[in-house]
Motif scaffolding. Structure first.
Motif, PDB file in Angstrom:
ATOM      1  N   TRP A   1      37.972  39.914  29.016  1.00  0.00           N
ATOM      2  CA  TRP A   1      37.318  40.511  27.859  1.00  0.00           C
ATOM      3  C   TRP A   1      36.895  39.383  26.909  1.00  0.00           C
ATOM      4  CZ3 TRP A   1      36.556  45.738  27.518  1.00  0.00           C
ATOM      5  CH2 TRP A   1      37.402  46.592  28.235  1.00  0.00           C
ATOM      6  N   THR A   2      35.748  39.551  26.257  1.00  0.00           N
ATOM      7  CA  THR A   2      35.330  38.666  25.171  1.00  0.00           C
ATOM      8  C   THR A   2      34.946  39.548  23.989  1.00  0.00           C
ATOM      9  OG1 THR A   2      34.497  37.031  26.747  1.00  0.00           O
ATOM     10  CG2 THR A   2      33.778  36.829  24.463  1.00  0.00           C
ATOM     11  N   PHE A   3      35.629  39.340  22.859  1.00  0.00           N
ATOM     12  CA  PHE A   3      35.452  40.212  21.694  1.00  0.00           C
ATOM     13  C   PHE A   3      34.769  39.432  20.576  1.00  0.00           C
ATOM     14  CE2 PHE A   3      39.472  41.465  23.804  1.00  0.00           C
ATOM     15  CZ  PHE A   3      39.063  42.698  24.288  1.00  0.00           C
ATOM     16  N   GLN A   4      33.476  39.610  20.427  1.00  0.00           N
ATOM     17  CA  GLN A   4      32.740  38.958  19.344  1.00  0.00           C
ATOM     18  C   GLN A   4      33.178  39.543  18.001  1.00  0.00           C
ATOM     19  OE1 GLN A   4      28.624  40.037  18.998  1.00  0.00           O
ATOM     20  NE2 GLN A   4      28.035  38.053  18.142  1.00  0.00           N
ATOM     21  N   GLY A   5      33.558  38.680  17.074  1.00  0.00           N
ATOM     22  CA  GLY A   5      33.926  39.128  15.738  1.00  0.00           C
ATOM     23  C   GLY A   5      35.285  39.776  15.626  1.00  0.00           C
ATOM     24  N   GLY A   6      36.046  39.841  16.738  1.00  0.00           N
ATOM     25  CA  GLY A   6      37.332  40.534  16.718  1.00  0.00           C
ATOM     26  C   GLY A   6      38.511  39.596  16.869  1.00  0.00           C
ATOM     27  N   SER A   7      39.672  40.161  16.665  1.00  0.00           N
ATOM     28  CA  SER A   7      40.919  39.420  16.875  1.00  0.00           C
ATOM     29  C   SER A   7      41.859  40.289  17.702  1.00  0.00           C
ATOM     30  CB  SER A   7      41.585  39.076  15.535  1.00  0.00           C
ATOM     31  OG  SER A   7      42.791  38.388  15.735  1.00  0.00           O
ATOM     32  N   PRO A   8      42.218  39.818  18.947  1.00  0.00           N
ATOM     33  CA  PRO A   8      41.934  38.511  19.520  1.00  0.00           C
ATOM     34  C   PRO A   8      40.477  38.362  19.930  1.00  0.00           C
ATOM     35  CG  PRO A   8      42.935  39.920  21.166  1.00  0.00           C
ATOM     36  CD  PRO A   8      42.980  40.690  19.882  1.00  0.00           C
ATOM     37  N   GLY A   9      40.084  37.106  20.180  1.00  0.00           N
ATOM     38  CA  GLY A   9      38.706  36.854  20.584  1.00  0.00           C
ATOM     39  C   GLY A   9      38.458  37.074  22.056  1.00  0.00           C
ATOM     40  N   SER A  10      39.564  37.070  22.852  1.00  0.00           N
ATOM     41  CA  SER A  10      39.423  37.290  24.295  1.00  0.00           C
ATOM     42  C   SER A  10      40.757  37.769  24.841  1.00  0.00           C
ATOM     43  CB  SER A  10      38.990  36.014  25.013  1.00  0.00           C
ATOM     44  OG  SER A  10      39.961  34.986  24.850  1.00  0.00           O
ATOM     45  N   SER A  11      40.727  38.300  26.077  1.00  0.00           N
ATOM     46  CA  SER A  11      41.960  38.789  26.696  1.00  0.00           C
ATOM     47  C   SER A  11      41.727  38.990  28.187  1.00  0.00           C
ATOM     48  CB  SER A  11      42.406  40.104  26.058  1.00  0.00           C
ATOM     49  OG  SER A  11      43.575  40.604  26.696  1.00  0.00           O
ATOM     50  N   ILE A  12      42.831  38.947  28.946  1.00  0.00           N
ATOM     51  CA  ILE A  12      42.771  39.269  30.377  1.00  0.00           C
ATOM     52  C   ILE A  12      43.604  40.513  30.675  1.00  0.00           C
ATOM     53  CG2 ILE A  12      42.281  36.916  31.117  1.00  0.00           C
ATOM     54  CD1 ILE A  12      45.258  36.604  31.785  1.00  0.00           C
ATOM     55  N   ASP A  13      44.041  41.203  29.633  1.00  0.00           N
ATOM     56  CA  ASP A  13      44.816  42.429  29.809  1.00  0.00           C
ATOM     57  C   ASP A  13      43.883  43.626  29.997  1.00  0.00           C
ATOM     58  OD1 ASP A  13      47.213  41.049  29.489  1.00  0.00           O
ATOM     59  OD2 ASP A  13      47.150  41.267  27.312  1.00  0.00           O
ATOM     60  N   PRO A  14      44.319  44.646  30.732  1.00  0.00           N
ATOM     61  CA  PRO A  14      43.460  45.811  30.941  1.00  0.00           C
ATOM     62  C   PRO A  14      43.319  46.691  29.701  1.00  0.00           C
ATOM     63  CG  PRO A  14      45.574  46.130  32.005  1.00  0.00           C
ATOM     64  CD  PRO A  14      45.550  44.702  31.543  1.00  0.00           C
ATOM     65  N   ASN A  15      44.290  46.609  28.794  1.00  0.00           N
ATOM     66  CA  ASN A  15      44.280  47.440  27.591  1.00  0.00           C
ATOM     67  C   ASN A  15      44.487  46.534  26.380  1.00  0.00           C
ATOM     68  OD1 ASN A  15      45.763  49.241  25.438  1.00  0.00           O
ATOM     69  ND2 ASN A  15      44.681  50.653  26.796  1.00  0.00           N
ATOM     70  N   VAL A  16      43.509  46.505  25.470  1.00  0.00           N
ATOM     71  CA  VAL A  16      43.555  45.566  24.352  1.00  0.00           C
ATOM     72  C   VAL A  16      43.169  46.273  23.058  1.00  0.00           C
ATOM     73  CG1 VAL A  16      42.904  43.283  23.540  1.00  0.00           C
ATOM     74  CG2 VAL A  16      42.737  43.814  25.985  1.00  0.00           C
ATOM     75  N   GLU A  17      43.979  46.056  22.012  1.00  0.00           N
ATOM     76  CA  GLU A  17      43.647  46.549  20.681  1.00  0.00           C
ATOM     77  C   GLU A  17      43.053  45.395  19.879  1.00  0.00           C
ATOM     78  OE1 GLU A  17      45.964  49.583  18.017  1.00  0.00           O
ATOM     79  OE2 GLU A  17      46.636  47.567  17.451  1.00  0.00           O
ATOM     80  N   VAL A  18      41.843  45.587  19.356  1.00  0.00           N
ATOM     81  CA  VAL A  18      41.111  44.514  18.686  1.00  0.00           C
ATOM     82  C   VAL A  18      40.860  44.904  17.235  1.00  0.00           C
ATOM     83  CG1 VAL A  18      39.028  43.096  18.713  1.00  0.00           C
ATOM     84  CG2 VAL A  18      40.015  43.909  20.867  1.00  0.00           C
ATOM     85  N   LYS A  19      41.171  43.976  16.333  1.00  0.00           N
ATOM     86  CA  LYS A  19      40.975  44.222  14.903  1.00  0.00           C
ATOM     87  C   LYS A  19      39.732  43.486  14.418  1.00  0.00           C
ATOM     88  CE  LYS A  19      43.373  44.130  10.447  1.00  0.00           C
ATOM     89  NZ  LYS A  19      44.652  43.824   9.754  1.00  0.00           N
ATOM     90  N   TYR A  20      38.929  44.174  13.596  1.00  0.00           N
ATOM     91  CA  TYR A  20      37.731  43.592  13.014  1.00  0.00           C
ATOM     92  C   TYR A  20      37.906  43.540  11.501  1.00  0.00           C
ATOM     93  CZ  TYR A  20      35.635  44.467  17.589  1.00  0.00           C
ATOM     94  OH  TYR A  20      35.360  44.472  18.937  1.00  0.00           O
ATOM     95  N   THR A  21      37.838  42.333  10.929  1.00  0.00           N
ATOM     96  CA  THR A  21      38.098  42.192   9.492  1.00  0.00           C
ATOM     97  C   THR A  21      36.832  41.985   8.675  1.00  0.00           C
ATOM     98  OG1 THR A  21      38.462  39.805   9.763  1.00  0.00           O
ATOM     99  CG2 THR A  21      40.400  41.247   9.908  1.00  0.00           C
ATOM    100  N   LYS A  22      35.709  41.682   9.345  1.00  0.00           N
ATOM    101  CA  LYS A  22      34.464  41.442   8.622  1.00  0.00           C
ATOM    102  C   LYS A  22      33.383  42.397   9.110  1.00  0.00           C
ATOM    103  CE  LYS A  22      35.478  36.527   7.909  1.00  0.00           C
ATOM    104  NZ  LYS A  22      35.011  35.123   8.106  1.00  0.00           N
ATOM    105  N   GLY A  23      32.454  42.701   8.218  1.00  0.00           N
ATOM    106  CA  GLY A  23      31.379  43.607   8.571  1.00  0.00           C
ATOM    107  C   GLY A  23      30.343  42.953   9.464  1.00  0.00           C
TER     108      GLY A  23
END
Length: 299
Positions: free
Chosen positions: A69-91
């Motif tokens: 996974w690659t998460f633009q603008g999110g935290s975490p920014g990437s992951s190899i887990d099948p289930n990921v919770e991503v937080k976005y702090t900026k608009g």
């Protein structure tokens, strides 16, 4: 003539053998199954959120060898887990990319879009009788004497031109990697060039933005005495939140005196000292960064 008859006889015999072989295999037919390729299947819980909220991404693809996974603008920014919770702090408008490598080494990708509503910035306050310390706002009638920013240990201090509470802001962050970050503690100082009497003011105010999970002290210092207020990552003391948004922090100056009654408010030299809290080791924190803007004293 004899050779020709023999040749025809051989052909008839071959045809007979083939016919017998085919009929004898009729009952020994086997079903053949073709290989089914893996399938990319993934979902997200939302495509539109507010800053500070999260999106959960779930992959349920079949016959996979690896996922990324690659998460633009999110935290975490990437992951190899099948289930990921991503937080976005900026608009903003952000894209998530899932890359699947199947067991046959073929690769497929899927993208997700998420719109993040920017947080509302608290109104910029300019008190009638306030002392401007660090602010772009021209409406202050009183401005503090000349100030210096000093990196006493570890903190790298830099001014960023825009994106602040007002526009420009100061950011305090640890070096990106060892060996630059050799010590376990960090400190930075905002100091008056000359000692300043702040005894007529009741609060120090500032806009702070951070996601740091580290403890930190905001200190004041006269010629020899130091008083401080300590912040942890969960209490939101005086409005200091760790949500990645700009928040106004308003600290009673009396709390500095309460911590150290010897602090002389008529002769303050260091108006703001950022200091990590021992025995916490800042080298184990990957987000020990604090953005600061719009600092002033109020009554």
């Amino acid at each position: 003539m004899t050779i020709k008859l023999n040749h025809i006889a051989k052909l008839k015999y071959l045809f007979l053998v083939l016919s017998i072989g085919l009929f004898s295999c009729e009952e020994d037919v086997r079903e053949v199954y073709l290989y089914n390729k893996g399938k990319l299947e993934a979902v997200s819980t939302s495509t539109s959120i507010k800053a500070g909220e999260t999106v959960t991404y779930t992959d349920s693809s079949t016959k996979i060898r690896a996922i990324k996974w690659t998460f633009q603008g999110g935290s975490p920014g990437s992951s190899i887990d099948p289930n990921v919770e991503v937080k976005y702090t900026k608009g903003g408008s952000f894209t998530t990319t899932l890359e699947i490598t199947f067991v046959d080494n073929t690769i497929q990708k899927k993208t997700f879009a998420v719109e993040v509503e920017a947080p509302a910035i608290p109104p910029i306050v300019v008190p009638v009788d306030g002392l401007k310390i660090y602010s772009d706002n021209p409406d202050f009638t009183k401005t503090a004497p000349v100030l210096n920013w000093v990196s006493s240990n570890q903190f790298v201090i830099k001014e960023t031109a825009d994106g602040g509470y007002e526009a420009a802001y100061r950011t305090f962050s640890l070096p990106a990697a060892p060996p630059a970050a050799e010590a376990k503690w960090a400190m930075a100082i905002l100091q008056f060039v000359n000692v300043t009497d702040i005894s007529s003011y009741t609060h120090i105010n500032m806009a702070v933005r951070t996601t740091s999970t580290g403890k930190i002290r905001f200190r004041m210092k006269d010629a020899s005495n130091t008083g401080y207020v300590e912040f942890d990552a969960t209490s939101n003391l005086y409005g200091l939140k760790r949500d990645g948004n700009w928040n106004m922090v308003k600290i009673p100056i009396a709390d500095y005196k309460k911590q150290n009654p010897l602090l002389d408010l008529t002769k303050i030299k260091d108006i703001l000292v950022l200091r990590s809290v021992d025995p916490e080791d800042v080298r184990s924190l990957n987000n020990y960064t604090f953005d600061i803007d719009h600092i002033y004293l109020s009554k």
